[in-house]
Design an enzyme around this catalytic site. Structure first.
Site, PDB file in Angstrom:
ATOM      1  N   ASP A  59      13.591  46.839   7.524  1.00 45.66           N
ATOM      2  CA  ASP A  59      12.770  48.124   7.246  1.00 45.66           C
ATOM      3  C   ASP A  59      11.818  48.249   8.428  1.00 45.66           C
ATOM      4  O   ASP A  59      11.594  49.587   8.828  1.00 45.66           O
ATOM      5  CB  ASP A  59      11.896  47.900   6.037  1.00 45.66           C
ATOM      6  CG  ASP A  59      11.335  46.424   5.800  1.00 45.66           C
ATOM      7  OD1 ASP A  59      11.360  45.946   6.687  1.00 45.66           O
ATOM      8  OD2 ASP A  59      10.759  46.256   4.729  1.00 45.66           O
ATOM      9  N   ASP A 491       2.141  39.266   4.934  1.00 49.32           N
ATOM     10  CA  ASP A 491       2.803  38.862   3.865  1.00 49.32           C
ATOM     11  C   ASP A 491       3.269  37.423   3.944  1.00 49.32           C
ATOM     12  O   ASP A 491       3.395  36.863   2.810  1.00 49.32           O
ATOM     13  CB  ASP A 491       4.369  39.664   3.999  1.00 49.32           C
ATOM     14  CG  ASP A 491       4.295  40.961   3.520  1.00 49.32           C
ATOM     15  OD1 ASP A 491       3.161  41.520   2.898  1.00 49.32           O
ATOM     16  OD2 ASP A 491       5.069  41.796   3.943  1.00 49.32           O
TER      17      ASP A 491
END
Length: 807
Positions: A59, A491
């Site tokens: 992504d 993350d």
């Protein structure tokens, strides 16, 4: 500037020397600081006829090609510049089924950007022709798990079709140079996300199936797009047997939305469905097959009546949707599907295998999970390793409490989750036993899927070597100790590296969803502090900041957080520790390195950076500096000394951050400037540098009482770091991200090094190594010439001077 029909070819590496009388012009080599994965794999596809020709799309990190000879994935988009950062995200990949060398990439991260492009290669991604796209793309938007939206007509080599998010169905007849709209296509922009996938029927010229993200959204043309009709009989409403928890959660759509489709060689169109576009938020879904000859639909959703082992008994929430889908090219009745969004469990997402076209299923995830997991399907942590046995230990996420990273930690110690967001799955067309599935963190693979037929767990391993798609948020390189680099990533918390080429364990608890701040004590380099959001309310201290006295092996939470910082705070700000390791300052001001990838949150606090000498048992508000500032750092040699340059004022503390003396910029030789991070010498007390953008670099050797500009006109320094100096020099090497003027206009934007305190510069990186730009850099105080490049989607790269090899 944006790319315009630029032709990139593999040119030899050349660095422009800027009056390099003193700064040595070395050639550089570039390698990733290895995580192996680190982000969401949105798609894995293979060429139908060429063995081992696999591609993975991400992504925010572009596309990779698998190299079987090198046993790793090769990044294909590292030439993308900072100006074109939005192009470092792949919306869709298309392969020419008749020409293995042809590759098409649809590039663009966000719909808010006007910059999207088609990358066209005739050599498998070694080089690209790049054509601006007349439509927007969203490789990091909702629905990025679907597709493929881009497809090559198998009967016309230069014809491509693209299902866009907001511009309808488009066709190019000249290899992606220009596009026209298929004006008769219905429902093209439905649901705000548009068209999910385009599939050509290789058996029938002119027949194309297109899936739109709405109930009843599958359409077919048999005359190359002149006329269209909805595929008859497709599911339009939810089966009552699926809505098993109507009181707790209603579907988000009136009927199933077609997520992915695969047309098998026998004419079976397999389709996965969900009630939301994904990759998060799906609660209901199903799997159907359409017989394109008889026009009959069959519901083949894995359930308690047709799957083995049966679903987990104590599931107490909707079973999620379905998205991941792959069909064996050698057997059209062998397929795998994967559920979507069953977190938080128990009964996590499952991969299902069918050998009879979906009439019956094996639950691969359950069979792969050791007994007594309680429904939390997972791989034994020993399987989190490359095929050669190299461990990828961070995938355990320390079995910590749930935090902001979606689905990351397994609650069962000893297991790492089978996966989440497993929307990318592939049965290798050249080897039906070789199956790969992407997750929100990495790629798992097995070479013996057929073990499932005997109810035996396949042997799983990590096949993500070479893929690095994390976002750098913090870096530190101590001048001693066992670690050359400490990292903070988006993350996935952070890591310490003695060996940059091997995956490392994640920092222990508290685990942060993002690690935003790092620092080390200049005279005690094994003393480290870090801060970041955790999403968990620890009862034994502040879960957003921690201290280590052993180089990061073990951690102690701060006793309390500073005022204004609490469990739900998305970014705790910055922290700094003095040279002795005893005095710590913490400011809640946030530095946003990647505004397109991070939410920006502002906070007000009338105090200056708080200080503690007892690991947060008590916090003291200082005098002399009454604002929370992100621009604060410690002297690396002299204890109790902190610096800040904020709002045109230089601040100096010599009592451990309890009080600051303020100096107006113009009184000490600094220009008026909004602020900058002070970079302190790791070998000399009181020596500091400031990067002031287009104004150049300023330098002091007396704690900031007098400054001088050390760069000539034309040096623009957005970011600055220092590293070990050349052997002939006692001073450190300087590195900047910016531009350096030679004779004529400004040079290319890039990373530059100076060996003579800013007088002369040479470029470190080149046009092939730009990584969508670097918003942070970190020199290594122990290795001359080395600089770490923090990217916004390609992880961290370390650039080293090339060494001459002996013949």
């Amino acid at each position: 500037m944006q790319l315009k029909n630029v032709l990139y070819r593999g040119l030899p590496f050349a660095v422009a020397t800027i009056a390099a009388a003193k700064t040595i012009n070395h050639a550089y080599e570039f390698n990733p600081v290895v995580v192996s994965g680190g982000g969401y794999i949105t798609g894995i596809i293979a060429h139908p006829t060429e063995k081992d020709l696999l591609y993975a799309r991400t992504d925010i990190g572009g596309t990779y090609r698998w190299s079987s000879s090198e046993d790793k994935w090769i990044p294909l988009n590292d030439f993308i510049s900072a100006a074109d950062e939005n192009l470092l995200g792949t919306e869709s990949i298309a392969l020419d089924p008749n020409d293995p060398d042809r590759l098409y990439l649809a590039q663009g991260r966000y719909l808010s950007s006007e910059n999207a492009a088609l990358f066209v290669s005739s050599d498998r991604g070694e080089t690209f022709d790049i054509y601006p796209a007349p439509f927007k793309m969203g490789a990091n938007e909702l629905g990025r798990n679907n597709g493929e939206r881009l497809a090559v007509n198998p009967f016309k080599a230069d014809e491509l079709w693209m299902g866009t998010r907001d511009a309808g169905l488009l066709v190019s007849e000249d290899g992606a140079r220009s596009w026209r709209n298929v004006t008769g296509f219905p429902n093209a922009n439905a649901n705000g996300i548009g068209i999910f996938w385009v599939i050509f029927d290789p058996r029938s010229e002119g027949t194309v199936y297109v899936g739109v993200g709405v109930p009843g959204g599958i359409y077919v043309t048999k005359d190359s797009g002149e006329t269209w009709k909805a595929v008859p009989g497709q599911p339009l409403e939810w089966d009552e047997d699926v809505l098993v928890f109507p009181e707790e959660a209603q579907p988000q759509s009136t009927g199933p939305q077609p997520m992915k489709g695969v047309l098998a060689e026998n004419g079976a169109l397999y389709v996965t469905y969900a009630d939301a576009p994904g990759p998060y938020g799906a609660t209901y879904g199903g799997v159907y097959v359409y017989n394109t000859t008889s026009t009959e639909w069959t519901n083949i959703t894995p359930n308690a009546d047709n799957s083995s082992p049966p679903p987990f008994d104590n599931q107490t929430f909707p079973a999620g949707g379905f998205c991941g889908l792959s069909v064996d090219s050698k057997d059209p009745e062998t397929l795998v599907v994967v559920s979507l969004d069953r977190d938080p469990g128990p009964a996590l997402d499952s991969m299902y295998l069918s050998r009879d076209g979906g009439r019956s299923w094996k639950d691969v995830s359950q069979i792969s999970t050791p007994p007594r997991s309680g429904g939390y399907w997972g791989h034994p942590i020993e399987e989190a390793a490359f095929k050669d046995g190299t461990a990828v230990p961070w995938l355990s996420f320390n079995w910590g409490p749930q935090w902001g990273g979606y689905g990351a930690p397994s609650p069962v110690r000893g297991l790492t989750k089978f996966g989440w967001w497993m929307t990318a799955v592939l049965i290798d067309p050249s080897d039906s036993d070789h199956v790969l599935h992407g997750t929100g963190a990495t790629i798992w693979a097995t070479d013996n899927l057929s073990s499932v037929d005997k109810n035996q767990a396949p042997d799983w391993y990590i096949q993500a070597q070479g893929i690095e798609e994390s976002v750098a948020l913090a870096m530190a390189s101590p001048n001693g100790g066992n670690s050359h680099l400490l990292t903070g990533l988006g993350d996935i918390n952070g890591y310490r590296y003695g060996d940059l080429d091997v995956p490392q364990p994640m920092f222990e608890l508290p685990v942060f969803s993002n690690l935003n701040a790092l620092d080390w004590a200049g005279q005690k380099p094994e003393t480290i502090i870090r801060a970041g959001p955790c999403g968990h309310n620890y009862t034994d201290g502040c879960g957003l900041a921690a201290y280590s006295a052993d180089g990061g092996s073990s951690w102690t939470k701060f006793a309390t957080c500073i005022p204004g910082i609490e469990t739900g705070t998305p970014n705790p700000g910055v922290i700094a520790i003095d040279a002795s390791g005893k005095n710590i300052v913490w400011s809640s001001a946030m530095t946003t390195y990647w505004p397109t990838l991070q939410a920006i949150t502002t906070r007000t606090n009338e105090s200056g950076p708080y200080v503690t000498t007892d690991l947060g048992q008590t916090w003291v508000s200082p005098t002399g500096l009454n604002v929370q500032t992100p621009n604060i750092s410690a002297d690396r040699v002299q204890p109790r000394t902190f610096y800040s340059f904020s709002d045109g004022t230089w601040y100096l503390s010599r009592d451990g951050g309890l009080s600051y003396r303020a100096f107006e910029a113009k009184e000490i030789g600094l220009p008026a400037y909004s602020g900058a991070m002070p970079i302190a010498n790791f070998n000399r007390a009181g020596e500091v540098w400031l990067a002031l953008g287009d104004l150049g670099i300023y330098h002091t050797r007396n704690f900031g009482k007098r400054w001088s500009k050390i760069t000539e006109r034309g040096v623009a320094a957005r970011h600055l770091t220092i590293g070990a100096g050349a052997r002939r020099s006692s001073g450190p090497a300087l590195f900047i991200v910016g531009k350096v003027a030679s004779r004529g206009p400004l040079s290319e934007d890039g990373v530059y090094r100076s060996d003579d305190n800013g007088k002369t510069w040479v470029r470190v990186n080149d046009e092939k190594h730009q990584y969508g730009g670097m918003a942070m850099i970190q020199g290594d105080p122990r290795v001359y010439g080395r600089v770490y490049l923090g990217t916004g989607g390609r992880g961290i790269i370390y650039a080293d001077i090339k060494t001459k090899r002996e013949d």
